[in-house]
Design a protein around this motif. Structure first.
Motif, PDB file in Angstrom:
ATOM      1  N   VAL A 185       0.838  -1.207   0.000  1.00  0.00           N
ATOM      2  CA  VAL A 185       0.000   0.000   0.000  1.00  0.00           C
ATOM      3  C   VAL A 185       0.870   1.253   0.000  1.00  0.00           C
ATOM      4  CG1 VAL A 185      -1.699   1.337   1.312  1.00  0.00           C
ATOM      5  CG2 VAL A 185      -1.949  -1.132   1.115  1.00  0.00           C
ATOM      6  N   ALA A 186       1.932   1.249   0.814  1.00  0.00           N
ATOM      7  CA  ALA A 186       2.823   2.412   0.878  1.00  0.00           C
ATOM      8  C   ALA A 186       3.500   2.660  -0.467  1.00  0.00           C
ATOM      9  CB  ALA A 186       3.866   2.199   1.972  1.00  0.00           C
ATOM     10  N   LEU A 187       3.914   1.600  -1.146  1.00  0.00           N
ATOM     11  CA  LEU A 187       4.529   1.763  -2.462  1.00  0.00           C
ATOM     12  C   LEU A 187       3.536   2.337  -3.468  1.00  0.00           C
ATOM     13  CD1 LEU A 187       6.588  -1.528  -2.520  1.00  0.00           C
ATOM     14  CD2 LEU A 187       7.549   0.767  -2.781  1.00  0.00           C
ATOM     15  N   LEU A 188       2.295   1.894  -3.394  1.00  0.00           N
ATOM     16  CA  LEU A 188       1.281   2.416  -4.310  1.00  0.00           C
ATOM     17  C   LEU A 188       0.958   3.876  -4.025  1.00  0.00           C
ATOM     18  CD1 LEU A 188      -1.166  -0.614  -4.460  1.00  0.00           C
ATOM     19  CD2 LEU A 188       0.251   0.245  -6.317  1.00  0.00           C
ATOM     20  N   ALA A 189       1.077   4.264  -2.762  1.00  0.00           N
ATOM     21  CA  ALA A 189       0.757   5.657  -2.399  1.00  0.00           C
ATOM     22  C   ALA A 189       1.676   6.636  -3.122  1.00  0.00           C
ATOM     23  CB  ALA A 189       0.862   5.838  -0.893  1.00  0.00           C
ATOM     24  N   GLY A 190       2.902   6.235  -3.405  1.00  0.00           N
ATOM     25  CA  GLY A 190       3.837   7.116  -4.100  1.00  0.00           C
ATOM     26  C   GLY A 190       3.835   6.973  -5.608  1.00  0.00           C
ATOM     27  N   LEU A 191       2.937   6.164  -6.144  1.00  0.00           N
ATOM     28  CA  LEU A 191       2.880   5.916  -7.596  1.00  0.00           C
ATOM     29  C   LEU A 191       1.956   6.936  -8.234  1.00  0.00           C
ATOM     30  CD1 LEU A 191       2.657   2.455  -9.210  1.00  0.00           C
ATOM     31  CD2 LEU A 191       1.145   4.251  -9.993  1.00  0.00           C
ATOM     32  N   ARG A 192       2.395   7.528  -9.312  1.00  0.00           N
ATOM     33  CA  ARG A 192       1.551   8.486 -10.032  1.00  0.00           C
ATOM     34  C   ARG A 192       1.013   7.822 -11.278  1.00  0.00           C
ATOM     35  NH1 ARG A 192       3.566  14.583  -9.461  1.00  0.00           N
ATOM     36  NH2 ARG A 192       4.214  14.475  -7.270  1.00  0.00           N
ATOM     37  N   GLU A 193      -0.294   7.686 -11.328  1.00  0.00           N
ATOM     38  CA  GLU A 193      -0.938   7.082 -12.493  1.00  0.00           C
ATOM     39  C   GLU A 193      -1.292   8.169 -13.499  1.00  0.00           C
ATOM     40  OE1 GLU A 193      -4.903   4.473 -13.663  1.00  0.00           O
ATOM     41  OE2 GLU A 193      -4.444   4.861 -11.569  1.00  0.00           O
ATOM     42  N   PRO A 194      -0.861   7.998 -14.743  1.00  0.00           N
ATOM     43  CA  PRO A 194      -1.218   9.017 -15.763  1.00  0.00           C
ATOM     44  C   PRO A 194      -2.722   9.061 -15.945  1.00  0.00           C
ATOM     45  CG  PRO A 194       0.502   7.538 -16.571  1.00  0.00           C
ATOM     46  CD  PRO A 194      -0.004   6.953 -15.285  1.00  0.00           C
ATOM     47  N   PRO A 195      -3.256  10.266 -16.227  1.00  0.00           N
ATOM     48  CA  PRO A 195      -4.705  10.364 -16.431  1.00  0.00           C
ATOM     49  C   PRO A 195      -5.138   9.590 -17.663  1.00  0.00           C
ATOM     50  CG  PRO A 195      -3.615  12.423 -17.004  1.00  0.00           C
ATOM     51  CD  PRO A 195      -2.580  11.542 -16.393  1.00  0.00           C
ATOM     52  N   ARG A 196      -6.360   9.050 -17.605  1.00  0.00           N
ATOM     53  CA  ARG A 196      -6.921   8.325 -18.738  1.00  0.00           C
ATOM     54  C   ARG A 196      -8.019   9.148 -19.368  1.00  0.00           C
ATOM     55  NH1 ARG A 196      -8.769   2.655 -16.549  1.00  0.00           N
ATOM     56  NH2 ARG A 196      -9.187   3.853 -14.683  1.00  0.00           N
ATOM     57  N   PRO A 197      -8.222   8.978 -20.677  1.00  0.00           N
ATOM     58  CA  PRO A 197      -9.350   9.693 -21.307  1.00  0.00           C
ATOM     59  C   PRO A 197     -10.674   9.172 -20.811  1.00  0.00           C
ATOM     60  CG  PRO A 197      -8.309   8.198 -22.878  1.00  0.00           C
ATOM     61  CD  PRO A 197      -7.468   8.197 -21.648  1.00  0.00           C
TER      62      PRO A 197
END
Length: 197
Positions: A185-197
């Protein structure tokens, strides 16, 4: 003489890969430890252990398609983090009940079911996030890394669960799995997901 350049996978993908390794390991440890604890600590028979295994695998049948639809409508990172947090909470609840002597077979099955619900959502969303994080030329390497993490978790998780339960009892096995889930969960908290259309 030819020169080869090696591209590095993006840091955001590396966070996903490490999160995937931690999450898959937590899943395998929890799945393997539950029936061992059921037999050794709760005196479960073959039929009861089978029902426990059914409770832990039923969410894959019931929720895989709804989780996929949800992954198409929400950010995958937040869905994965929420799902992994659900699994961490279920593992912590098992740890607390095992430590206080309040663990029973129905509670173990119920909490295993809840944790497996988190597993389904995480496992459905993770592969669909890979193409958003890496360029298309690196998809083969990225998918290979994700599969390697899965293979390591599937090979080492059950053995580690058995060793932990055998050496230290139920609590530490579920505690270690919960720690891995929290790390994911902590690793995912720092992940930036690019916006999707």
């Amino acid at each position: 003489m030819t020169s080869t350049t090696t591209e590095r996978l993006p840091a955001s993908f590396n966070r996903l890969a490490w999160s995937n390794l931690a999450a898959q390991s937590a899943e395998q440890i929890g799945l393997a430890a539950a029936p061992i604890v059921a037999v050794l600590a709760l005196g479960a028979g073959a039929g009861q252990t089978g029902l426990l295994q059914t409770a832990q695998t039923l969410p894959f049948l019931l929720f895989a398609i709804p989780a996929g639809l949800l992954a198409d409508r929400r950010t995958r990172r937040s869905l994965m983090a929420s799902a992994e947090a659900l699994r961490a909470l279920s593992l912590l609840a098992i740890l607390g009940l095992a430590t206080t002597g309040g663990l029973s077979l129905p509670l173990l099955a119920l909490l295993g079911f809840a944790g497996a619900c988190g597993t389904v959502a995480y496992n459905v969303a993770a592969p669909s996030l890979v193409p958003a994080l890496v360029p298309s030329t690196m998809l083969a390497a990225a998918n290979g890394r994700i599969e390697l993490a899965r293979t390591i978790a599937f090979a080492a998780g059950p053995a580690l669960a058995g060793a932990l339960v055998g050496w230290t009892g139920a609590g530490p096995a579920f505690g270690f799995a919960a720690l891995l889930s929290a790390g994911a969960v902590a690793l995912l908290a720092g992940l930036r997901e690019p916006p999707r259309p």
